[in-house]
Write a protein that holds these residues in place. Structure first.
Motif, PDB file in Angstrom:
ATOM      1  N   GLN A 410     -25.193  28.736 -25.394  1.00 46.52           N
ATOM      2  CA  GLN A 410     -24.485  29.904 -24.880  1.00 46.52           C
ATOM      3  C   GLN A 410     -25.461  30.883 -24.223  1.00 46.52           C
ATOM      4  OE1 GLN A 410     -21.313  29.730 -25.002  1.00 46.52           O
ATOM      5  NE2 GLN A 410     -20.277  31.668 -25.394  1.00 46.52           N
ATOM      6  N   THR A 503      -9.649  14.303 -27.243  1.00 43.07           N
ATOM      7  CA  THR A 503     -10.353  15.363 -27.978  1.00 43.07           C
ATOM      8  C   THR A 503     -11.762  15.568 -27.445  1.00 43.07           C
ATOM      9  OG1 THR A 503     -11.029  13.738 -29.658  1.00 43.07           O
ATOM     10  CG2 THR A 503      -9.023  15.012 -30.090  1.00 43.07           C
ATOM     11  N   PHE A 506     -11.498  17.873 -24.379  1.00 46.54           N
ATOM     12  CA  PHE A 506     -11.356  19.286 -24.730  1.00 46.54           C
ATOM     13  C   PHE A 506     -12.668  19.842 -25.287  1.00 46.54           C
ATOM     14  CE2 PHE A 506      -6.785  18.278 -24.693  1.00 46.54           C
ATOM     15  CZ  PHE A 506      -6.333  19.338 -23.921  1.00 46.54           C
ATOM     16  N   GLN A 507     -13.381  19.002 -26.015  1.00 40.48           N
ATOM     17  CA  GLN A 507     -14.677  19.440 -26.540  1.00 40.48           C
ATOM     18  C   GLN A 507     -15.644  19.740 -25.401  1.00 40.48           C
ATOM     19  OE1 GLN A 507     -16.487  16.673 -29.286  1.00 40.48           O
ATOM     20  NE2 GLN A 507     -18.484  17.630 -29.081  1.00 40.48           N
ATOM     21  N   LYS A 509     -14.820  20.657 -22.361  1.00 40.35           N
ATOM     22  CA  LYS A 509     -14.356  21.856 -21.667  1.00 40.35           C
ATOM     23  C   LYS A 509     -14.761  23.125 -22.400  1.00 40.35           C
ATOM     24  CE  LYS A 509     -11.913  22.080 -18.528  1.00 40.35           C
ATOM     25  NZ  LYS A 509     -12.207  22.259 -17.094  1.00 40.35           N
ATOM     26  N   MET A 510     -14.846  23.052 -23.741  1.00 40.83           N
ATOM     27  CA  MET A 510     -15.195  24.231 -24.523  1.00 40.83           C
ATOM     28  C   MET A 510     -16.700  24.454 -24.615  1.00 40.83           C
ATOM     29  SD  MET A 510     -12.504  24.084 -27.695  1.00 40.83           S
ATOM     30  CE  MET A 510     -13.092  25.663 -28.339  1.00 40.83           C
ATOM     31  N   SER A 511     -17.481  23.426 -24.299  1.00 39.84           N
ATOM     32  CA  SER A 511     -18.931  23.557 -24.416  1.00 39.84           C
ATOM     33  C   SER A 511     -19.477  24.397 -23.266  1.00 39.84           C
ATOM     34  CB  SER A 511     -19.601  22.177 -24.399  1.00 39.84           C
ATOM     35  OG  SER A 511     -19.174  21.418 -25.505  1.00 39.84           O
ATOM     36  N   ILE A 553     -14.312  20.961 -32.201  1.00 44.55           N
ATOM     37  CA  ILE A 553     -13.488  21.875 -31.402  1.00 44.55           C
ATOM     38  C   ILE A 553     -13.177  23.145 -32.197  1.00 44.55           C
ATOM     39  CG2 ILE A 553     -11.191  22.185 -30.391  1.00 44.55           C
ATOM     40  CD1 ILE A 553     -11.330  19.219 -29.552  1.00 44.55           C
ATOM     41  N   GLN A 556     -16.401  25.175 -32.522  1.00 49.54           N
ATOM     42  CA  GLN A 556     -16.756  25.843 -31.270  1.00 49.54           C
ATOM     43  C   GLN A 556     -15.841  27.035 -31.004  1.00 49.54           C
ATOM     44  OE1 GLN A 556     -16.660  22.715 -28.338  1.00 49.54           O
ATOM     45  NE2 GLN A 556     -18.828  22.229 -28.602  1.00 49.54           N
ATOM     46  N   PHE A 557     -14.584  26.898 -31.364  1.00 52.08           N
ATOM     47  CA  PHE A 557     -13.638  27.996 -31.145  1.00 52.08           C
ATOM     48  C   PHE A 557     -14.067  29.241 -31.916  1.00 52.08           C
ATOM     49  CE2 PHE A 557      -9.901  30.340 -32.626  1.00 52.08           C
ATOM     50  CZ  PHE A 557      -9.336  30.718 -31.407  1.00 52.08           C
ATOM     51  N   LYS A 560     -17.492  30.607 -30.572  1.00 49.26           N
ATOM     52  CA  LYS A 560     -17.316  31.247 -29.265  1.00 49.26           C
ATOM     53  C   LYS A 560     -16.616  32.592 -29.409  1.00 49.26           C
ATOM     54  CE  LYS A 560     -16.226  29.846 -24.565  1.00 49.26           C
ATOM     55  NZ  LYS A 560     -15.661  28.759 -23.722  1.00 49.26           N
ATOM     56  N   LYS A 561     -15.638  32.654 -30.306  1.00 46.41           N
ATOM     57  CA  LYS A 561     -14.934  33.911 -30.538  1.00 46.41           C
ATOM     58  C   LYS A 561     -15.870  34.958 -31.131  1.00 46.41           C
ATOM     59  CE  LYS A 561     -10.767  35.714 -32.773  1.00 46.41           C
ATOM     60  NZ  LYS A 561      -9.604  35.361 -33.653  1.00 46.41           N
TER      61      LYS A 561
END
Length: 577
Positions: A410, A503, A506-507, A509-511, A553, A556-557, A560-561
């Motif tokens: 990040q 999955t 989506f993982q 996309k979130m990275s 996932i 990471q959520f 990230k939050k």
């Protein structure tokens, strides 16, 4: 993680998965070739010689050509040999059938394992008597042998007779249980020249092995003992419907320090391993037959049967007295705990294949992982649920490393605009560019390798878990839910690999994304590649990867939050100009 480190990790994973995929294809092609070769060999076999014919001829009658009279019959032959019988030995784990024809092993049925039709698993396919296991091959190596009455002894002719003769058995049936832990079966043959062969088998309850002792009587004293070879032919049932590199037979030897694979194509006819070994084995992915020489070591002998099959044997000494130690034969599943009881490193027949971290390290990590998996199974009674729980435990254990990796990625993402500006400003001064970038990373406490190193630290654990789920017999025919009836086989409807790919998408996309946008787009192709690779992987392994993706996932959520505002509060440092 910078571009080069990220690409290195991806390529490492791709090499591993592509290698597994092509080994699966290679295994299928090998099975097809083997089938053709077996058919060709069967066509070329020399037909059996018909039994010699005899007649009773009266005085004055002429002898017909090709027909022998009673006066022509050798003393060791009989017009009416005893009938062939079968002797059944049964314990809690197996039903073993011997035939008095050659004193050979005819059937070995495992009670706790089933074939694809739901029947108890037969370890020995239907064979002609000449191919049945436990053939005796006496070796006349130097020195002249004579019988006890002074006749010259020919080992070659003796071998031909002794493996075709009908033996006498000491009992028609043996049944072992907890109240009767062991029993002996003696099978003997007298060839009429004064030489007698005695095969004595000792059986035990609650084990897949039995002792084999061969004695010869009626031969003159032989100082070094009479060498003989006990052979297990190429007979070992194969599950040819299974995919993977271990669908066929693999032959291993163990010299007390390391195992060595023996390939059929490197054996022209017969290979004698003169250096004594602790055991020699032939096995499929989940089952094995192993010859153990007892408390000592013995030379092994390998014989090429057809281009892709090897008959295994071990050489011992026999004489008028019982040998000091009796060899043993193990025929059964590759259960690591059971194999370890022999104290001969027999558990190494579980071949984990090529390991990038070394065989010792992989086995050392796989053992506790398998212990945890069995513990979860002890109260869930479902290996699918046990895999999910094990995945959660591993995820929690590596949470600090995963969090550190995500935070580092990040931070690197936030610094990407500044990195590009520095690269543009000092594109002609490499040394100054490196100095400014190091200053930038120190100011913002960012590490280009911070996202990569935590991942690399986890790779040995991930690989050890991979081999546990790939090769553990506990998963064979273990059901999970609904359509998943066998965790060791692939998903028949490909539901789990597709879900795994979704999955993984989506993982991705979130990275955090870094570097060239084109590289990020290429990374989004990884879920498609992995889905194709995992199509025919054991569903137990796919479930692990699927659950791991879901947990990542969620992780990471929350990370990230938690970090949503933190990067914005940190100003981007200017250069030191």
């Amino acid at each position: 993680m910078d571009k080069r480190a990220l690409v290195a990790v991806i390529l490492s994973m791709l090499v591993l998965l592509i290698w597994g995929y092509f080994e699966q294809k290679k295994g299928q092609e090998r099975q097809i070739l083997q089938k053709k070769l077996e058919m060709e060999v069967e066509k070329e076999r020399v037909p059996e010689v018909e039994p010699e014919k005899f007649e009773v001829r009266g005085e004055g009658q002429e002898k017909r050509p090709g027909i022998k009279t009673l006066t022509d019959i050798p003393s060791y032959m009989s017009l009416e040999p005893p009938p062939v019988k079968e002797i059944v030995v049964e314990n809690d784990l197996a039903t073993i059938t011997f035939t008095t024809l050659g004193g050979r092993l005819k059937s070995y049925v495992l009670k706790e394992y089933k074939d694809r039709d739901g029947n108890n698993l037969e370890m020995i396919p239907e064979l002609e008597y000449r191919d049945m296991p436990l053939a005796l091959d006496l070796r006349q190596e130097g020195g002249k042998l004579t019988t006890s009455d002074g006749r010259e002894f020919n080992a070659t002719l003796f071998n031909s007779r002794v493996n075709r003769a009908v033996y006498e058995a000491s009992t028609p049936r043996i049944f072992l249980s907890s109240s009767r832990g062991d029993a002996k079966l003696s099978m003997s043959y007298h060839d009429g020249t004064g030489v007698k062969v005695i095969k004595e088998f000792t059986f035990f309850n609650d084990t897949y092995s039995f002792d084999v002792d061969v004695r010869l009587e009626g031969l003159a004293r032989y100082p070094q003992g009479i060498p003989y070879q006990l052979t297990w032919g190429s007979a070992l049932s194969e599950d040819k419907k299974r995919r993977g590199r271990q669908a066929g037979i693999q032959v291993l030897t163990f010299d007390g320090k390391k195992t060595k694979k023996r390939k059929a194509k490197k054996i022209k006819d017969v290979m004698v391993i003169t250096e004594p070994v602790r055991w020699v084995s032939a096995g499929t992915k989940y089952f094995v037959v192993a010859l153990l020489p007892g408390d000592t070591e013995a030379p092994a002998a390998l014989r090429r049967v057809i281009p892709d099959k090897i008959a295994i044997g071990m050489r011992f000494n026999a004489g008028d007295r019982k040998a000091g130690t009796s060899p043993s034969l193990y025929v059964g599943p590759k259960e690591s705990k059971r194999l370890a009881r022999y104290g001969l490193s027999l558990e190494k027949v579980i071949d984990y294949g090529w390991t990038p971290f070394g065989e010792t390290a992989t086995r050392g990590l796989a053992k506790p992982l398998m212990a945890i998996l069995r513990w979860f199974y002890s109260f869930t009674h479902n290996y699918g649920l046990a895999i999910i729980l094990l995945t959660m435990v591993i995820k929690v254990a590596f949470y600090p490393l995963t969090q550190k990796s995500f935070i580092s990625m990040q931070r690197m993402q936030v610094l990407q605009p500044k990195v590009k500006a520095l690269q543009e400003r000092y594109r002609n001064d490499r040394q100054r560019l490196n100095q400014e970038m190091m200053h930038l990373y120190r100011t913002h406490k960012a590490n280009p390798m911070g996202g990569c190193l935590p991942m690399l630290a986890q790779l040995p654990i991930f690989y050890a878990l991979y081999v546990v789920l790939m090769y553990s017999i506990e998963l064979r025919q273990a059901p999970f839910i609904w359509w998943i009836k066998d965790l060791s086989d692939y998903d028949p409807y490909f539901v789990t690999p597709i879900l795994m790919g979704v999955t993984m998408f989506f993982q991705q996309k979130m990275s955090p994304t870094m570097g060239d946008p084109r590289q990020a787009k290429m990374m989004l192709m990884m879920p498609v590649i992995f889905t194709i690779m995992f199509i025919y992987f054991p569903v137990g392994l796919v479930i692990y990867w699927l659950i791991n993706n879901l947990l990542t996932i969620v992780q990471q959520f929350f990370i990230k939050k938690k970090m949503a505002v933190a990067p914005a509060k940190q100003p981007i440092a200017e250069s030191r100009d």
